[in-house]
Design an enzyme around this catalytic site. Sequence first.
Site, PDB file in Angstrom:
ATOM      1  N   ARG A  93      16.496  -7.570 -22.807  1.00 58.92           N
ATOM      2  CA  ARG A  93      15.635  -6.890 -22.960  1.00 58.92           C
ATOM      3  C   ARG A  93      15.946  -5.848 -24.723  1.00 58.92           C
ATOM      4  O   ARG A  93      16.660  -5.218 -23.638  1.00 58.92           O
ATOM      5  CB  ARG A  93      14.289  -6.495 -22.262  1.00 58.92           C
ATOM      6  CG  ARG A  93      13.738  -5.505 -22.179  1.00 58.92           C
ATOM      7  CD  ARG A  93      13.256  -5.570 -21.309  1.00 58.92           C
ATOM      8  NE  ARG A  93      12.210  -4.816 -21.319  1.00 58.92           N
ATOM      9  CZ  ARG A  93      12.040  -2.865 -21.544  1.00 58.92           C
ATOM     10  NH1 ARG A  93      13.036  -2.075 -20.863  1.00 58.92           N
ATOM     11  NH2 ARG A  93      10.795  -2.470 -21.780  1.00 58.92           N
ATOM     12  N   HIS A 137       9.576   1.862 -28.412  1.00 63.03           N
ATOM     13  CA  HIS A 137      10.058   1.429 -26.890  1.00 63.03           C
ATOM     14  C   HIS A 137      10.443   3.102 -27.671  1.00 63.03           C
ATOM     15  O   HIS A 137      11.768   3.809 -28.291  1.00 63.03           O
ATOM     16  CB  HIS A 137      11.205   1.157 -26.990  1.00 63.03           C
ATOM     17  CG  HIS A 137      12.117   1.017 -25.448  1.00 63.03           C
ATOM     18  ND1 HIS A 137      12.496   1.059 -24.594  1.00 63.03           N
ATOM     19  CD2 HIS A 137      12.199   2.743 -24.965  1.00 63.03           C
ATOM     20  CE1 HIS A 137      13.258   1.225 -23.575  1.00 63.03           C
ATOM     21  NE2 HIS A 137      12.784   2.839 -23.878  1.00 63.03           N
ATOM     22  N   GLU A 182       6.426   1.384 -21.506  1.00 67.27           N
ATOM     23  CA  GLU A 182       6.380   3.086 -20.534  1.00 67.27           C
ATOM     24  C   GLU A 182       5.495   3.962 -21.334  1.00 67.27           C
ATOM     25  O   GLU A 182       5.898   4.558 -21.660  1.00 67.27           O
ATOM     26  CB  GLU A 182       7.299   3.691 -19.835  1.00 67.27           C
ATOM     27  CG  GLU A 182       7.863   2.953 -19.192  1.00 67.27           C
ATOM     28  CD  GLU A 182       9.952   3.820 -19.323  1.00 67.27           C
ATOM     29  OE1 GLU A 182       9.648   4.930 -19.124  1.00 67.27           O
ATOM     30  OE2 GLU A 182      10.602   3.510 -17.754  1.00 67.27           O
ATOM     31  N   ASN A 309       9.400  -1.371 -14.286  1.00 69.57           N
ATOM     32  CA  ASN A 309      11.065  -0.245 -14.380  1.00 69.57           C
ATOM     33  C   ASN A 309      10.581   1.123 -13.353  1.00 69.57           C
ATOM     34  O   ASN A 309       9.919   0.978 -13.047  1.00 69.57           O
ATOM     35  CB  ASN A 309      10.504   0.855 -15.871  1.00 69.57           C
ATOM     36  CG  ASN A 309      10.916   0.304 -17.031  1.00 69.57           C
ATOM     37  OD1 ASN A 309      10.860  -1.233 -16.955  1.00 69.57           O
ATOM     38  ND2 ASN A 309      10.897   0.570 -18.505  1.00 69.57           N
ATOM     39  N   TYR A 311      12.857   3.700 -10.470  1.00 67.55           N
ATOM     40  CA  TYR A 311      14.836   4.198 -10.701  1.00 67.55           C
ATOM     41  C   TYR A 311      14.495   5.732  -9.495  1.00 67.55           C
ATOM     42  O   TYR A 311      15.283   5.114  -9.084  1.00 67.55           O
ATOM     43  CB  TYR A 311      14.956   4.946 -12.020  1.00 67.55           C
ATOM     44  CG  TYR A 311      14.663   4.314 -12.853  1.00 67.55           C
ATOM     45  CD1 TYR A 311      16.373   4.562 -13.272  1.00 67.55           C
ATOM     46  CD2 TYR A 311      14.282   4.365 -13.653  1.00 67.55           C
ATOM     47  CE1 TYR A 311      16.025   3.853 -14.488  1.00 67.55           C
ATOM     48  CE2 TYR A 311      14.427   3.668 -15.408  1.00 67.55           C
ATOM     49  CZ  TYR A 311      15.262   3.264 -15.258  1.00 67.55           C
ATOM     50  OH  TYR A 311      15.758   2.511 -16.390  1.00 67.55           O
ATOM     51  N   GLU A 386      13.852  -2.771 -16.079  1.00 66.26           N
ATOM     52  CA  GLU A 386      14.782  -1.748 -16.246  1.00 66.26           C
ATOM     53  C   GLU A 386      14.884  -1.666 -14.347  1.00 66.26           C
ATOM     54  O   GLU A 386      13.811  -0.994 -13.936  1.00 66.26           O
ATOM     55  CB  GLU A 386      14.561  -1.030 -17.291  1.00 66.26           C
ATOM     56  CG  GLU A 386      14.275  -0.448 -17.946  1.00 66.26           C
ATOM     57  CD  GLU A 386      14.240   0.700 -19.237  1.00 66.26           C
ATOM     58  OE1 GLU A 386      13.983   2.228 -18.872  1.00 66.26           O
ATOM     59  OE2 GLU A 386      13.395   0.497 -20.092  1.00 66.26           O
TER      60      GLU A 386
HETATM   61  C1  FCB Z   1      13.450   4.679 -18.421  1.00 65.55           C
HETATM   62  C2  FCB Z   1      13.304   4.575 -20.487  1.00 65.55           C
HETATM   63  C3  FCB Z   1      14.763   4.535 -20.730  1.00 65.55           C
HETATM   64  C4  FCB Z   1      15.862   4.631 -20.116  1.00 65.55           C
HETATM   65  C5  FCB Z   1      15.227   5.000 -19.204  1.00 65.55           C
HETATM   66  C6  FCB Z   1      16.666   5.604 -18.241  1.00 65.55           C
HETATM   67  O1  FCB Z   1      11.760   5.791 -19.002  1.00 65.55           O
HETATM   68  O2  FCB Z   1      12.574   3.667 -20.955  1.00 65.55           O
HETATM   69  O3  FCB Z   1      14.598   4.401 -22.461  1.00 65.55           O
HETATM   70  O4  FCB Z   1      15.868   6.074 -20.615  1.00 65.55           O
HETATM   71  O5  FCB Z   1      14.636   5.221 -18.547  1.00 65.55           O
END
Ligand code: FCB
Length: 489
Positions: A93, A137, A182, A309, A311, A386
Amino acid sequence: MSATTDTQSVGNEDYRDAGLQFPESFVFGSATASYQIEGAANEDGRGPSIWDTFSHTPGRVVNGDTGDVADDHYHRLEQDLDLMKSLNLQAYRFSIAWPRIQPTGRGPANQAGLDFYSKLIDGLIARGITPVATLYHWDLPQALEDEGGWTNRETALAFEEYARIVGEAFGDRIAVWTTLNEPWCSAYLGYASGAHAPGRTEPLASLKAVHHLNLAHGLALQALRAVVSNDPQFSVTLNLHALRGEGPTGPEAVRRIDALANRAFTGPMLHGAYPADLLEDTKTLTDWSFVHEGDLENIHQKIDILGVNYYSTTLVRVWSGEGERESADGHKAVGASPWPCADDIEFLPQPGPYTEMGWNIEPSGLEELLLAVHAEFPDQPLMVTENGVAFDDVVTTDAGGAADGAPAVHDDDRIDYLRRHLTAAHRVLEAGVDLRGYFVWSLMDNFEWGYGYSKRFGIVRVDYDTLERLPKDSAHWYAELAATNRIPA
Ligand code: FCB
């Protein structure tokens, strides 16, 4: 998403399963973005983007770092393609830099820019790696920002033209097209908190940006559909916030932030309307008259895949008005809030462990989030576009490297993070969700936006003095996963 407050119990379970088998059709890949890795910022006709301007403005990025050189991927394309192949990646990607294709965001295509991505796409296909392309992006041509950027409706129309150009150029070879990455970050970090380019701190501007990004998504999708000649899948990637509420005001706080963070995008894109409560919550700032007739029809396009995405989680409650208001929302603190009309919402610190970004590690949040998205959009196939982690990696030359004395990064903490989140993804599959794939962020260490090169997310280490690439232990582990579709021991 909002259906999360009552499922917190899954957080107590152990997510470190090994040996779990994913279906053969499930895709394992890695992700990057143009400005974060390419470098060659002033070469072959590339125009300046808002990130060039922003990173060159003193005080905006940690250490004054810029993407001028980044990982020099632009000049090391063949080597990086070979690296991907050596890691058994099934898909890659990447994002296309709009200012390489249209240096000022409008007008004829820059052939050298098209040639670079054409070489990348052909190189992937030659190595059996599926190309997954993102149109945006975050590197908006600076010339468009000079005319208002995403606050200006014309930017969405320019994006439609750009989508048509790349669709015509690569629409015979791309397997998955993603319009935006995002848009939450583009709108709120770019125009409300100013933590990201263009660094503006105007709450109203951020809501206009939300709408024009949504419109750009819908127009680009239609433009791509009209010109591609193969049979690709169309998608958008959202950083949906996995929200949890604290105390009696938790549910109300979750509703409010869910509206701004999640439903401001999924509403128009997937339901064809902005949520009524979002309009109500923000009415002191705007009547949303920048939404023109016909816009919602344009935005509401069928997508084949919704990219998510993930985290960490976000914990909220309504502020009592006493004491210091907590604002630990995980986004870079720069003084202004990224949350328009939400000054009374508190973002609470959460229990660890934490990553180098200070984000809490909570794999159950990924499970909750995907289940909540599935509950709201049961027919919508999903993909984790992500997931990954920054740690303070150490290079050693101990035994245990590729050869005795050879440098290695024993990033067991990253392997543990990936294992837990992949276990969560597997549980989601078992619950019957149509989850199509997982992309680790990131293939290699890179320019982490406002944090510059201080945070390392790669499964491959980049030495920023020599630009040498060194696969970390996590890369070898991920290569085994990608070869077998099974979580290695
Ligand atoms: C996301 C982004 C990516 C990277 C990660 C850690 O928000 O899409 O570019 O910075 O975080």
